[in-house]
Scaffold this active site. Sequence first.
Site, PDB file in Angstrom:
ATOM      1  N   CYS A 132      -5.570   1.114   6.190  1.00 24.56           N
ATOM      2  CA  CYS A 132      -5.717   2.570   6.116  1.00 24.56           C
ATOM      3  C   CYS A 132      -6.888   3.037   5.259  1.00 24.56           C
ATOM      4  CB  CYS A 132      -4.429   3.198   5.607  1.00 24.56           C
ATOM      5  SG  CYS A 132      -4.088   2.871   3.866  1.00 24.56           S
ATOM      6  N   CYS A 170       0.847  -1.190   0.000  1.00 19.55           N
ATOM      7  CA  CYS A 170       0.000   0.000   0.000  1.00 19.55           C
ATOM      8  C   CYS A 170       0.886   1.245   0.000  1.00 19.55           C
ATOM      9  CB  CYS A 170      -0.910  -0.004   1.225  1.00 19.55           C
ATOM     10  SG  CYS A 170      -1.976   1.447   1.326  1.00 19.55           S
ATOM     11  N   CYS A 188      -7.430  -1.079   1.129  1.00 18.63           N
ATOM     12  CA  CYS A 188      -6.475  -1.530   2.136  1.00 18.63           C
ATOM     13  C   CYS A 188      -7.195  -1.565   3.474  1.00 18.63           C
ATOM     14  CB  CYS A 188      -5.290  -0.569   2.193  1.00 18.63           C
ATOM     15  SG  CYS A 188      -4.113  -0.963   3.509  1.00 18.63           S
ATOM     16  N   CYS A 217      -7.902  -5.600 -10.159  1.00 20.18           N
ATOM     17  CA  CYS A 217      -7.442  -4.560 -11.077  1.00 20.18           C
ATOM     18  C   CYS A 217      -7.098  -3.338 -10.217  1.00 20.18           C
ATOM     19  CB  CYS A 217      -8.574  -4.259 -12.059  1.00 20.18           C
ATOM     20  SG  CYS A 217      -8.118  -3.210 -13.418  1.00 20.18           S
ATOM     21  N   CYS A 228       0.242   3.156   3.573  1.00 24.09           N
ATOM     22  CA  CYS A 228       0.639   2.648   4.893  1.00 24.09           C
ATOM     23  C   CYS A 228       1.692   1.543   4.853  1.00 24.09           C
ATOM     24  CB  CYS A 228      -0.582   2.171   5.667  1.00 24.09           C
ATOM     25  SG  CYS A 228      -1.301   0.646   5.017  1.00 24.09           S
TER      26      CYS A 228
END
Length: 135
Positions: A99, A47, A96, A119, A50
């Site tokens: 976060c 991510c 995510c 995707c 984060c």
Amino acid sequence: MAGTKKSEAEWRQELSPEQYEICRKKATERAFTGKYYNHHEEGMYRCACCGAELFPSDTKFDSGTGWPSFWEPATKENVRMENDTSHGTIRTEVMCRQCDAHLGHVFEDGPEPTGLRYCINSASLDFSKKGSSKK
């Protein structure tokens, strides 16, 4: 996993304008423009907000769509799904879990063994090469 909570001002300061629009405001980058759509190194896609581990490179495949595509996340605990009814369609948004960053969408037209195509926007991702200690 503990959540990463920041103010909008903090996110704006930490992310590029493109990352902010995609990760925090649920925008989408143009196809074939992201830095990871044609990326083939071994490692872990994380991510961009984060650092959570999201997708291992060995689950990445060329979907022909212009966005990085994966058939499975690193662990299901690091991502969460939510119904997305924007743009007059029904899709499944991928976020995510740590976060709440918008990552992209998942579709049921991917390869085996899962039949899924995650995707994902390149701007939502960072990459750590295999053997790297970057977190």
